[in-house]
Design a protein around this motif. Structure first.
Motif, short mmCIF file in Angstrom:
data_model
loop_
_atom_site.label_atom_id
_atom_site.label_comp_id
_atom_site.label_asym_id
_atom_site.label_seq_id
_atom_site.Cartn_x
_atom_site.Cartn_y
_atom_site.Cartn_z
N TRP A 203 1.36 4.56 1.06
CA TRP A 203 0.78 5.64 1.96
C TRP A 203 1.34 6.94 1.64
O TRP A 203 0.68 7.94 1.93
N ASN B 252 -4.92 7.72 12.26
CA ASN B 252 -6.14 7.48 12.83
C ASN B 252 -6.68 8.68 13.50
O ASN B 252 -6.43 8.87 14.59
N GLN C 86 0.88 -1.22 0.05
CA GLN C 86 0.04 -0.13 -0.01
C GLN C 86 0.88 1.33 -0.06
O GLN C 86 1.83 1.27 0.82
N GLY D 39 5.54 2.49 7.67
CA GLY D 39 4.47 2.25 8.34
C GLY D 39 3.52 3.42 8.94
O GLY D 39 3.17 3.32 10.00
N TYR D 40 3.53 4.25 8.03
CA TYR D 40 2.86 5.57 8.56
C TYR D 40 1.22 5.10 8.79
O TYR D 40 0.90 4.46 7.87
N THR D 41 0.66 5.73 9.60
CA THR D 41 -0.65 5.74 9.85
C THR D 41 -1.26 7.12 10.43
O THR D 41 -0.61 7.64 11.25
N THR E 270 1.37 7.77 13.58
CA THR E 270 2.49 7.15 13.92
C THR E 270 3.16 6.91 12.56
O THR E 270 2.72 6.80 11.46
N LYS F 155 6.23 -3.21 3.23
CA LYS F 155 6.01 -2.09 3.53
C LYS F 155 6.39 -1.06 2.70
O LYS F 155 7.55 -1.15 2.51
#
Length: 297
Positions: free
Chosen positions: A40, A233, A38, A229-231, A86, A59
């Motif tokens: 990001w 939320n 994915q 690994g960026y998110t 994060t 990743k």
């Protein structure tokens, strides 16, 4: 009885079926891996040299490059009003003195802007890396806590997080809370200005290492820092700037997140063992008295 001879096509059929089965068995994992990747980084615009690749686990890794001609960065196309953000980062190895790597939120560059910072100040080889945390509200900043990291952040990826709600801002390193900045109703706090997410690598020679005493050694460049690994939320602010935001349903436990007993223990541990600058102890900087929150922490 004479034995029936198979036609050449009949002889080839089992082999063809087997070959197809083998090929499909090879392609399926590859296709699954490709679909699992994915991007990001598509949520960001980029500046300078930003390299993008995928690691073995699928990743996406975005790498920023700093050389004598330019720094680099990426900035989210969306703005947020509260959320949990994060990312995993692998910092510049070796002599990174003078460089500054960041992961932060900001509402803009105006005099009344809001901002939440995690900045990593470069270090000479084998010296500890300093994490600078800061909060700006309505243009009021100067609220730095700086920590020596207790590991080598250039040897591998480590996780960094900012949790921001209307009660407090929580800074975390590898799921360990190192700082909590609380809201007081009579003091500035970022509550109304949506902020974008930024990551940058730049030349901070005038400030970053030993208060500017050690500048960048360009012979050690180019310098590279990697993110993965960026998110986010978080509550997405209205694109038209007219106010309001859309928050995730059932995944917004961070909205009520406040300092708990475990956080108090880890914050106390970080203060004892890692804190190397606290603005609330810098009397030279505040000759007229410390900011209001200092007496309430």
């Amino acid at each position: 009885m004479a034995r029936r001879q198979r036609s050449p096509s009949a002889l080839l059929m089992p082999l063809s079926t087997l070959a197809v089965t083998i090929i499909l068995s090879i392609l399926r994992p590859a296709a699954a891996t490709a679909s699992a990747k994915q991007s990001w980084l598509d949520e960001f615009t980029t500046d300078g040299e930003v390299r993008s690749d995928f690691d073995r686990s699928g990743k996406q890794v975005a790498s920023l490059v700093l050389d004598e001609s330019s720094g680099a960065g990426f900035n989210s196309t969306q703005k947020y009003l509260f959320g949990e953000f994060t990312v995993e980062m692998k910092l510049v190895p070796g002599n990174s003195a003078g460089t500054v790597t960041s992961f932060y939120l900001t509402s803009g560059e105006g005099d009344d802007h809001d901002e939440i910072d995690m900045e990593f100040m470069g270090n000479s080889t084998n010296a500890p890396t300093v994490l600078n945390t800061n909060v700006w509200a309505s243009g009021d900043g100067k609220k730095e806590h700086q920590f020596y990291l207790w590991f080598d952040p250039s040897a591998d990826f480590h996780k960094y997080a900012i949790i921001w709600n209307d009660k407090n801002i929580i800074f975390r390193v590898d799921d360990v809370t190192v700082r909590v900045f609380r809201r007081y109703n009579d003091l500035p706090y970022p509550t109304s200005r949506p902020m974008a997410v930024h990551a940058t690598l730049w030349d901070g020679s005038y400030w970053a290492t030993e208060k500017g005493k050690v500048p960048i050694d360009w012979s050690a460049g180019p310098f590279v820092v990697s993110y993965r690994g960026y998110t986010a939320n978080a509550c997405v602010a209205a694109a038209d700037g007219g106010g309001g935001s859309t928050c995730p349903v059932g995944k917004n436990e961070w909205m009520q997140r406040e300092q708990d007993d475990t956080d108090r223990l880890t914050v106390a541990w970080a203060r004892r063992n890692c804190l190397q600058y606290n603005y609330c102890e810098d009397g030279w900087r505040f000759p007229g008295g410390f900011p209001g929150e200092c007496s309430r922490e």
